[in-house]
Design a protein around this motif. Structure first.
Motif, mmCIF file in Angstrom:
data_model
loop_
_atom_site.group_PDB
_atom_site.id
_atom_site.type_symbol
_atom_site.label_atom_id
_atom_site.label_comp_id
_atom_site.label_asym_id
_atom_site.label_seq_id
_atom_site.Cartn_x
_atom_site.Cartn_y
_atom_site.Cartn_z
ATOM 1 N N LEU A 55 -85.950 -61.626 59.187
ATOM 2 C CA LEU A 55 -86.758 -62.407 58.259
ATOM 3 C C LEU A 55 -88.199 -61.909 58.130
ATOM 4 O O LEU A 55 -88.716 -61.763 57.015
ATOM 5 C CB LEU A 55 -86.747 -63.886 58.662
ATOM 6 C CG LEU A 55 -87.413 -64.837 57.669
ATOM 7 C CD1 LEU A 55 -86.820 -64.688 56.277
ATOM 8 C CD2 LEU A 55 -87.282 -66.276 58.141
ATOM 9 N N THR A 56 -88.894 -61.657 59.241
ATOM 10 C CA THR A 56 -90.301 -61.275 59.139
ATOM 11 C C THR A 56 -90.497 -59.969 58.372
ATOM 12 O O THR A 56 -91.378 -59.892 57.502
ATOM 13 C CB THR A 56 -90.946 -61.203 60.531
ATOM 14 O OG1 THR A 56 -90.970 -62.523 61.098
ATOM 15 C CG2 THR A 56 -92.377 -60.702 60.448
ATOM 16 N N THR A 125 -93.855 -62.393 63.946
ATOM 17 C CA THR A 125 -92.657 -63.231 64.070
ATOM 18 C C THR A 125 -93.031 -64.631 64.526
ATOM 19 O O THR A 125 -92.383 -65.612 64.135
ATOM 20 C CB THR A 125 -91.663 -62.612 65.072
ATOM 21 O OG1 THR A 125 -92.324 -62.374 66.315
ATOM 22 C CG2 THR A 125 -91.088 -61.306 64.550
ATOM 23 N N THR A 126 -94.097 -64.756 65.313
ATOM 24 C CA THR A 126 -94.530 -66.069 65.792
ATOM 25 C C THR A 126 -95.023 -66.941 64.655
ATOM 26 O O THR A 126 -94.937 -68.172 64.731
ATOM 27 C CB THR A 126 -95.645 -65.893 66.844
ATOM 28 O OG1 THR A 126 -95.221 -64.948 67.820
ATOM 29 C CG2 THR A 126 -95.962 -67.200 67.529
ATOM 30 N N VAL A 130 -93.504 -70.735 64.615
ATOM 31 C CA VAL A 130 -94.206 -72.010 64.809
ATOM 32 C C VAL A 130 -93.785 -73.000 63.729
ATOM 33 O O VAL A 130 -93.444 -74.151 64.017
ATOM 34 C CB VAL A 130 -95.731 -71.792 64.773
ATOM 35 C CG1 VAL A 130 -96.463 -73.132 64.814
ATOM 36 C CG2 VAL A 130 -96.177 -70.924 65.935
ATOM 37 N N PHE A 131 -93.806 -72.547 62.485
ATOM 38 C CA PHE A 131 -93.379 -73.399 61.377
ATOM 39 C C PHE A 131 -91.937 -73.861 61.569
ATOM 40 O O PHE A 131 -91.608 -75.041 61.354
ATOM 41 C CB PHE A 131 -93.526 -72.621 60.068
ATOM 42 C CG PHE A 131 -92.877 -73.264 58.881
ATOM 43 C CD1 PHE A 131 -93.478 -74.334 58.232
ATOM 44 C CD2 PHE A 131 -91.650 -72.810 58.413
ATOM 45 C CE1 PHE A 131 -92.875 -74.938 57.132
ATOM 46 C CE2 PHE A 131 -91.036 -73.401 57.314
ATOM 47 C CZ PHE A 131 -91.656 -74.468 56.678
ATOM 48 N N LEU A 164 -82.864 -66.526 62.104
ATOM 49 C CA LEU A 164 -82.977 -65.298 61.320
ATOM 50 C C LEU A 164 -84.358 -64.659 61.471
ATOM 51 O O LEU A 164 -84.586 -63.547 60.998
ATOM 52 C CB LEU A 164 -82.700 -65.583 59.844
ATOM 53 C CG LEU A 164 -81.243 -65.867 59.484
ATOM 54 C CD1 LEU A 164 -81.119 -66.178 58.004
ATOM 55 C CD2 LEU A 164 -80.338 -64.693 59.862
ATOM 56 N N ASN A 165 -85.266 -65.392 62.102
ATOM 57 C CA ASN A 165 -86.602 -64.864 62.341
ATOM 58 C C ASN A 165 -86.821 -64.483 63.799
ATOM 59 O O ASN A 165 -87.404 -63.448 64.107
ATOM 60 C CB ASN A 165 -87.653 -65.897 61.933
ATOM 61 C CG ASN A 165 -89.062 -65.454 62.262
ATOM 62 O OD1 ASN A 165 -89.594 -64.557 61.623
ATOM 63 N ND2 ASN A 165 -89.667 -66.073 63.269
#
Length: 491
Positions: A55-56, A125-126, A130-131, A164-165
């Motif tokens: 994802l990222t 990626t963080t 967090v979200f 996925l992230n």
């Protein structure tokens, strides 16, 4: 328990102000090493990479495509995610009984925290993690509060997208489910709805699982390397960072939130979150994980602690200005530490606290030094020459800035870059090698090496690439196809 109306106007205004600040400062330094890697990875779309799900890198590719190939263009997405995370903390407070003042205090607490500001400035990626954690926590609180099992598919979908992230959201599930089993409400775990939620998550993440399985589960190798390399330091710094990652100013609020979740009969249904935080701390300490892994749950505790503070401040005679002053002070300190407000030459003043500041300078200078080294390669040998970077930051910088110096695409054995391309055996030299000054061991794979240039970021910032060597070697000690398994590394 009924929830109060959402203070959407003030919360949205505060979140928008933080996003505007982040965007205003987004171009002050340059790309971070991880961002340069994600830009490369985004050009090689796949269902997975050696060190992460897809994802990222895809967000990085989409962001520069929409907003421009610059630090600001890349950082629109993190600014928006940070604003959304601030709103989510306010919604968590609302779910836990907070009224308008408590929700706004929760949003303000998130907005001034070092963790939220830091991940809002950089595309990491963080940032999405967090979200994602806060979204899963909010949906789980709604499930626990209402007892309506129909929320399970939503929890599963949010978890699947989070996977996925980054796989770290599994840690949240690993502590929340046992916590609910211990303190309840256990009824939400009965029936087929939890199975449906699990199935939804599995369907979403299945392509990444298939990719990881087909490639020998490299993410486990990366995670093991992080624990082996940094586990001791991570354990040593874990407790102090729990107090510093948000802000020391917020410690009384989240400690109060922890006690409230444990003791308030009206929040008995949410008690599992009070148990989940110490559980996640134990797991992270045991595995040598990074201290910030527990931070999203700490934001949940902060949200829980805001309503009692807001109620006390609403009483006659209470001084609200002192709290606002403390929050403003905490925000100012965190902004200086985590955001690019200082001149680059002053980065060393904060770099020892937050090293990611220093990793945003010096990349064009690295490419320029490599260009100087490339000029030493005889023109008639350049078709057989290779540029080899020791790590993904160097490779990302050379891929991004190298063309302006006439440099060919770099190769590297680091992380997934090793999968995208390997030099052909016919590329028998010279080899222009770029490696950090402290890690000369890579030179043993090459012959006739001599230093032809050295990186200087121009600001005296002691980051990983300052004084990196640009080394010209006559060739390799064996064919590339033989060396490649040894040159590949994950940390």
């Amino acid at each position: 328990m009924a929830v109060q109306p959402f203070a959407k106007g003030p919360v949205a205004a505060l979140a928008a102000a933080v996003a505007a600040l982040l965007l205003l400062l987004s171009g002050r330094y340059g790309f971070h090493r991880d961002e340069l890697y994600f830009l490369m990875a985004g050009q090689h779309p796949a269902w997975g990479y050696a060190d992460q799900p897809p994802l990222t890198p895809l967000l990085a590719r989409a962001s520069v495509a929409l907003f421009g190939d610059s630090p600001t263009g890349l950082r629109v997405v993190p600014a928006l995610l940070s604003a959304a995370s601030i709103a989510l903390v306010a919604l968590l407070a609302r779910e836990l009984g907070a009224g308008r003042r408590g929700q706004l205090l929760a949003a303000g607490s998130a907005a001034c925290s070092a963790f939220v500001l830091a991940v809002g400035h950089l595309l990491l990626t963080t940032t999405f993690d967090v979200f994602a954690w806060l979204t899963v926590c909010l949906l789980t609180l709604r499930l626990l509060r209402t007892g309506d099992a129909c929320w399970w598919p939503a929890v599963g979908a949010a978890t699947g997208i989070a996977l996925l992230n980054k796989d770290l959201v599994l840690l949240l599930a690993a502590v929340l489910v046992p916590a609910v089993l211990v303190v309840g409400p256990r009824r939400v775990l009965r029936g087929w709805w939890p199975v449906l939620g699990l199935a939804v998550a599995a369907v979403i993440v299945l392509p990444n699982l298939w990719w990881q399985a087909a490639h020998g589960w490299p993410e486990l190798t990366v995670a093991g390397g992080i624990s082996d390399k940094d586990g001791g330091d991570n354990r040593l710094m874990f407790v102090p960072m729990q107090f510093l990652y948000l802000s020391p100013v917020l410690v009384p609020i989240w400690v109060g939130g922890f006690r409230r979740l444990l003791r308030d009969p009206a929040l008995r249904w949410a008690k599992a979150f009070a148990l989940a935080y110490p559980l996640v701390c134990v797991v992270v300490l045991a595995t040598g994980g990074k201290p910030y892994y527990a931070l999203p749950l700490l934001l949940v505790l902060t949200a829980a602690g805001c309503e009692p503070v807001a109620e006390r401040l609403a009483r006659p005679g209470r001084r609200r200005t002192s709290l606002l002053a403390w929050l403003a002070f905490g925000a100012a300190v965190n902004i200086v530490i985590t955001l690019p407000v200082l001149p680059p030459r002053l980065i060393p003043a904060v770099n020892w606290i937050y090293p990611e500041q220093g990793e945003q300078v010096g990349w064009p200078e690295l490419a320029a030094a490599t260009g100087e080294g490339w000029s030493a390669v005889p023109p008639d040998r350049r078709s057989h020459a290779v540029i080899f970077a020791a790590n993904y930051g160097e490779a990302g910088a050379l891929a991004h800035y190298g063309p302006r110096y006439g440099l060919p695409a770099p190769y590297s054995g680091h992380m997934s870059i090793a999968d995208w391309a390997r030099p052909p055996d016919t590329a028998d030299g010279p080899v222009l090698l770029v490696h950090p000054a402290k890690y000369p061991a890579v030179e043993r794979y090459f012959t006739g090496c001599r230093t032809v240039a050295q990186v200087d970021n121009g600001h005296g910032v002691p980051n990983q690439e300052q004084h990196a060597a640009v080394v010209l070697c006559t060739g390799t000690s064996a064919p590339w196809s033989t060396l490649w398994p040894e040159l590949r590394h994950f940390y």
